[in-house]
Every structure is written in structure tokens, then in C-alpha cells.
Design a protein around this motif. Structure first.
Motif, mmCIF file in Angstrom:
data_model
loop_
_atom_site.group_PDB
_atom_site.id
_atom_site.type_symbol
_atom_site.label_atom_id
_atom_site.label_comp_id
_atom_site.label_asym_id
_atom_site.label_seq_id
_atom_site.Cartn_x
_atom_site.Cartn_y
_atom_site.Cartn_z
ATOM 1 N N SER A 604 0.826 -1.217 0.000
ATOM 2 C CA SER A 604 0.000 0.000 0.000
ATOM 3 C C SER A 604 0.861 1.269 0.000
ATOM 4 C CB SER A 604 -0.953 -0.001 1.197
ATOM 5 O OG SER A 604 -0.246 -0.167 2.417
ATOM 6 N N GLN A 605 1.973 1.277 0.757
ATOM 7 C CA GLN A 605 2.843 2.461 0.750
ATOM 8 C C GLN A 605 3.453 2.682 -0.627
ATOM 9 O OE1 GLN A 605 5.935 3.437 3.494
ATOM 10 N NE2 GLN A 605 4.731 2.900 5.305
ATOM 11 N N ASP A 607 2.202 1.666 -3.455
ATOM 12 C CA ASP A 607 1.126 2.052 -4.367
ATOM 13 C C ASP A 607 0.728 3.510 -4.169
ATOM 14 O OD1 ASP A 607 -0.652 1.113 -6.435
ATOM 15 O OD2 ASP A 607 -2.276 1.341 -4.988
ATOM 16 N N ASN A 608 0.649 3.942 -2.908
ATOM 17 C CA ASN A 608 0.283 5.332 -2.626
ATOM 18 C C ASN A 608 1.306 6.301 -3.191
ATOM 19 O OD1 ASN A 608 -2.028 4.554 -1.270
ATOM 20 N ND2 ASN A 608 -1.060 4.589 0.755
ATOM 21 N N TYR A 609 2.588 5.966 -3.034
ATOM 22 C CA TYR A 609 3.631 6.843 -3.567
ATOM 23 C C TYR A 609 3.637 6.823 -5.097
ATOM 24 C CZ TYR A 609 8.219 8.781 -4.668
ATOM 25 O OH TYR A 609 9.226 9.544 -5.200
ATOM 26 N N SER A 612 0.994 9.012 -6.446
ATOM 27 C CA SER A 612 0.896 10.338 -5.829
ATOM 28 C C SER A 612 1.041 11.469 -6.837
ATOM 29 C CB SER A 612 1.956 10.495 -4.742
ATOM 30 O OG SER A 612 3.257 10.375 -5.298
#
Length: 613
Positions: A604-605, A607-609, A612
Motif C-alpha cells: 500500500s505504501q 502504491d500510494n507513492y 501520488s
């Protein structure tokens, strides 16, 4: 152990069920312990195979619980409730078993060295101000006492001081334990181990934890508060502080005021409410420095102001503000147990990570031209150029401060002069200081250079030594939690890292190539020695350099299995705008999702980055 009907043992609900008493004449004690079955004195024991299986499963789980407390070359765990999703596992019974095993291990080593029985084994204990230290200290005393050791209580101390207590007279203990969890939250705690030759290796701690697991799982009564010999309270920190003061006085050799070489300098210390306050009043003040404006010197195990960590942004920002407000010459930030440090120069510039390594490299290369400097593999390409431009050699090695330090030791043994070993976290060791990662000693070196520069007529300040260090244009660190039960997390993490290596070697990530540095090769386990006796790997990791047709080599990515928690750290650096984002997207799309690792790792980290921008 014989059984009688006279003494009592209390189970989880505190009801007296049955009784146990030792025939050794020891004082009976009460504890809280689970039994898979209860013995009746009037009946013969009859156990079905299913009960035996269940009992064995309980024993195996208890042994695994102790083994999982190993954290590389340390022991760490949750000592207090308060962490979401984490149970307390560093309990007094566990700590007692580990301390007993360490005491036995030390005694065995000494007997082997001396070729016969050893009557007195002296072990010191120091601790940081964490609120869980009180109960765990008693457990350490009990465990060492069980092992037949004489115990010396140093009270509030630092990790480097614990090691030095094995060397400096008149103390010179056989071994030492530091109770700390470094910069981790107040709920955590841990143990670091030392003998006269330095900190223990990961394999040695693994051996100790394995023996402790057997003791713990097979001991009916988990905790004994019986101390055959009470600990002796000693004031070692005064001796250690004098040791640091003497080094500054001798090496500065001030022509006007030898005993107060820091007169005229204002130095601010931020101890983060850890163990580092002593450096202000027992070192700097006594050498004539003005320490007005120093922060959070009083020990407080709840760490109310910020995480005691030179890499913490709040810690650095507060120190920077204090330096600028007071027009100080230097600011110092210590972590909780003072084996790491960072500084702020007179212009308010934070110096940690690569910048601290560059500063120490500049100082050490003045004293030892051409020396090799070992760092972990997360340092920038610009740092390598900085070291090379000053005539030094840069050896990249595995992440982990013990890995970096041990590499320096081995290089010296192989005839390669290596005076400095540093990790980007702030751990740093010097050959001249017993290869000890000592944050206070690191600062002592910086202070000595600052005074020497002033005596030579320079007003530029310590920051001028790294003014030509280039900063990476982009840098990011992300984490991927391993989706697994705790007992399987390490194996699952290793599988993911090895899959990453295979993808690169098979050419499935275009423009990515496993990085290398001299005789240390990433492709052999991330910068593992290529000699005939490679060092064992405590955590798997790889670094890949990333190239592009337009930009050439423009960055790198480093995947590392954490030894602290069940996750994988991802570090990315780039010299072009958007480079980190591009590399992270390729990692996600062309490896994590394509290989199915997104089912093993929580991305998830990542993917979020990646989404972004």
C-alpha cells in the motif's frame, strides 16, 4: 523437582491449585504460569498422546517466542502494553532466561580461554531511562545470579559506556549488558551484549537466545527473584566522562588553557530525555564550554518531547532553532543510549545521514590519508565522489551497524587500512576507539576538529568541511509489511528479496543491474565478502543501479529485509527529476504485481507513492 503439599503456586487466575517445592533448599516463590495439566499427588500420571502433542506445541511456541526476540546482534521486544497490534513479549521471565544464558555463555568462553574453571565472572548492567527498566533489571540480576555471575549495577548509562566498563580500570568487567531499545517507543525495550572484544555477533546472540528458549520453555517456575549475591552499585559514568574529557584535552592541547579547551565555545546538547545528559554537565561544562540553551537533558522514560534520534526531524528542528537563537557554535543530538549522534553547524545546517558520514570522512582522511571508509549500501553516489576526491576509498556494505563495523574489522585484518565505519542511521565506529559505535566519541572527534580550526584562524565552522558535498536530487524510503504469522515472516521476507534478485538477473527489469563495489558484490547476498570465508547474512538485501537510455545511470534502489520488524524497507535515490517515482512504479508494476509478491507483501505504501503524482 520434588512435589509436596506444603508450598503453593498461583496460576493465571491467582487461585492456589497445587504446590511445588524445590529440594535444593531455595526460598519458595510465587509466580504466574500455565500448565497443560495438573498433577494430583495421590494419582499416577496418565497422559494421552493428544495431551502430549498439545504440551509439545505449547513448549515449541514458548521457545519460538524467545527466539523471535533476537534482533540481529541485540534482543528487542515489547515490554509494555500500548502498541496496537503488538503483544508484550519482552517479559521478566524471558529476560531472566536470556540473561542467565548470556552469563553461562560468558563463563564458558572464559573457561575455554583460561583452560579451566573460572571462580568469578563479573558482569555490569547499564540502562536507559525507559519505565520498563525497573522490573526488567531485577530479571537480569536474577538470570546472571543463576548463572553464577557477580553483578555490578551501573544505573543510568549509555551503550558505549557499558562496553568501556569491560576495559577501563579499575572496573574491567568480563562482560556487560545495556538495557535499551535505542530510538524505539517507550513501550519497547531490549538488551545489548558486550565482552572485552566488543559487541556480540548475530550468530552469538542467536546461540544465546536458543539456549534461553530451552531454559524458558522447560522451567516450571518462570521467574526467580532469589539473588544468591546481591548486585553491587558502581559509578562508572564518572570514569567514562573523565575518559572523554582527557581525550579532548590531550588532542586539542590548547596553548593557553589546557584544562578548559572549550572556553569561548557555546555548544548545545539535545539529549531527547535519554541517557545523554551527562555529556553536558560531565564533559562540556567541565571543559569550559557554555551549554546554555541545551534541550531535554533530564532522563524521562516516556520521551515526552520527541523521539531521541538524530534522524528525527523534530529533534533536528528543535536543535537547529536553539543553535540559531543562541548563536551557538555547535548543536548535538543524541539517541536514547548515545551510540548514535548527529550535529547542527553554526549556520543551523543539520548534519546527519550522508552529511555526517562526509564530515567524519573529511576529519579522518586528514589524519589518515588514503584510508578506506566503510558505509552501508544506502549512501549516495555523491558521497562516494566526496570520499574519492579526498583520496579515500569507499567500501559499500550490507545495512546494519554490526555488519558495517565488522566489515571494517575484517578489512584491517586483511591488511587494508580502514579507520572509519559508518551507517546512515548515525552509528559510527573508529579503529582508534576499539571499533565501538559511540555517539559521544563521534562528537568528541568533531569538537576537537572545531577547536583546531579556530586555533588555526578559521571562522568558517565545522560545516565548511562538507560544503562541496552534493545532495541527491530525490530520495525516498518506503516500507512493505510481510503478510504472515510472526513465526514465518522472516522466511517470507527472504523469499521476496531473493525473487527480486532473480528478476534482475533474468533481465526482467530493463535497465536494472545488481550493483557492486570492488571486492564486495551485491549479487552474492548484497555486498557480502567474496573471500573464502564470507560473513553470514543476518538479513537479505540487494541494491540495483538503474539506468535509462536518455539519462544513463541516474539512480539506485535498495530492498532490505528488516531485522527489527516483519517488513521490507525500500530505499530509492535519483539524480533526475521524477526518477524516484519512475523507479518505484517499475518496482510495483514489473516486479511486485508481475511476480505475485503483492499477495505476500502489503504494497500500500508503494502504491500510494507510485500514484501520488
Amino acid at each position: 523437582m520434588a512435589m509436596t503439599a506444603s508450598s503453593k503456586i498461583y496460576l493465571q487466575n491467582n487461585a492456589p491449585i497445587t504446590s511445588l517445592s524445590s529440594t535444593t533448599g531455595r526460598i519458595p516463590f510465587q509466580t504466574s504460569v500455565k500448565f497443560p495439566f495438573i498433577l494430583s499427588p495421590s494419582k499416577k500420571l496418565c497422559v494421552k498422546s493428544s495431551t502430549v502433542t498439545k504440551y509439545n506445541e505449547v513448549v515449541d511456541e514458548e521457545m519460538d517466542r524467545i527466539r523471535r526476540l533476537q534482533n540481529g546482534s541485540d534482543v528487542r521486544g515489547v515490554a509494555l502494553e500500548g502498541e496496537k497490534g503488538r503483544m508484550v513479549d519482552l517479559t521478566p521471565p524471558a529476560v531472566e532466561a536470556i540473561a542467565e544464558s548470556f552469563g553461562g555463555w560468558v563463563k564458558s568462553k572464559l573457561e575455554k580461554e583460561q583452560g579451566g574453571p573460572v571462580e568469578e565472572v563479573k558482569v555490569s548492567l547499564g540502562k536507559d531511562p525507559r519505565i520498563s527498566c525497573a522490573s526488567l533489571t531485577v530479571a537480569v540480576f536474577a538470570g546472571l545470579s543463576r548463572a553464577g555471575c557477580l553483578v555490578f549495577d551501573m544505573g543510568l548509562a549509555t551503550t558505549p559506556a557499558c562496553f568501556m566498563s569491560t576495559l577501563l580500570p579499575p572496573f574491567a568487567y568480563d562482560a556487560s549488558i545495556m538495557m535499551t531499545a535505542s530510538h524505539l517507543p517507550y513501550t519497547r525495550n531490549g538488551l545489548k551484549f558486550f565482552t572485552k572484544r566488543g559487541g556480540l555477533t548475530s550468530l552469538e546472540v542467536e546461540e544465546i537466545c536458543d539456549k534461553a528458549a530451552q531454559k524458558y520453555a522447560n522451567r516450571p517456575a518462570k521467574v526467580s527473584t532469589l539473588l544468591t549475591t546481591p548486585p553491587t552499585r558502581v559509578d562508572f559514568m564518572s570514569t567514562y566522562a573523565k575518559h572523554l574529557r582527557d581525550i579532548i584535552k590531550q588532542r586539542v592541547n590548547h596553548p593557553l588553557h589546557y584544562d578548559t579547551p572549550l572556553k569561548g565555545f557555546q555548544i548545545i546538547v539535545n539529549a531527547g530525555n535519554g541517557s545523554g545528559g551527562f555529556f553536558t554537565w560531565d564533559v562540556l561544562d567541565k571543559l569550559g564550554a557554555d551549554t546554555f540553551g541545551s534541550l531535554h537533558l533530564n532522563p524521562d522514560g516516556m520521551f515526552p518531547n520527541h523521539i531521541p534520534n538524530p534522524g528525527d526531524k523534530t529533534a533536528m528542528a528543535l536543535t537547529r532553532a536553539a543553535v540559531l537563537e543562541n548563536k551557538a557554535d555547535l548543536g548535538i543530538v543524541f539517541d536514547t543510549d548515545v551510540d548514535r549522534s548527529g550535529v547542527v553547524d553554526s549556520q543551523g545546517n543539520p548534519i546527519n545521514g550522508d552529511r555526517l558520514i562526509a564530515l567524519m570522512s573529511a576529519i579522518v582522511l586528514k589524519e589518515h590519508p588514503g584510508t578506506t571508509i566503510v558505509t552501508d549500501a544506502r549512501t549516495s553516489m555523491a558521497l562516494t565522489r566526496f570520499i574519492s576526491d579526498r583520496g579515500g576509498n569507499h567500501c559499500l556494505y550490507r545495512v546494519g551497524y554490526r555488519n558495517v563495523i565488522d566489515k571494517g574489522v575484517h578489512l584491517n585484518q586483511d591488511g587494508i587500512e580502514t579507520h572509519l565505519m559508518m551507517e546512515t542511521s548515525g552509528h559510527g565506529a573508529l579503529k582508534e576507539n576499539h571499533f565501538l559505535d559511540d555517539g559521544a566519541y563521534m562528537v568528541v572527534k568533531i569538537i576537537i576538529e572545531m577547536v583546531r580550526m579556530k586555533l588555526a584562524g578559521s571562522d568558517e565552522g565545522i560545516g565548511s568541511l562538507i560544503k562541496d558535498l552534493e545532495e541527491p536530487l530525490e530520495s525516498v524510503e518506503l516500507r512493505m509489511n510481510v503478510i504472515s504469522e510472526p513465526r514465518h515472516a522472516k522466511a517470507k521476507g527472504s523469499e521476496a528479496i531473493e525473487a527480486f534478485q532473480n528478476y534482475i538477473e533474468e533481465g526482467r527489469l530493463h535497465g536494472w543491474e545488481l550493483d557492486s563495489c570492488g571486492d564486495c558484490w551485491v549479487s552474492e547476498g548484497c555486498l557480502v565478502d567474496s573471500n573464502d570465508s564470507p560473513v553470514s547474512i543476518d538479513a537479505h538485501m540487494y541494491r540495483a543501479k538503474v539506468s535509462h537510455e536518455e539519462h544513463g545511470q541516474h539512480g539506485w534502489i535498495h530492498l532490505r529485509q528488516s531485522i527489527h520488524n516483519p517488513n521490507i524497507a525500500v530505499n530509492v535515490q535519483s539524480t533526475v527529476p521524477g526518477g524516484c517515482l519512475s523507479i518505484t512504479r517499475d518496482l510495483r508494476d514489473k516486479f511486485l504485481i508481475a511476480s505475485g509478491m503483492n499477495k505476500v507483501l502489503d504494497i500500500s505504501q508503494i502504491d500510494n507513492y507510485a500514484t501520488s503524482s
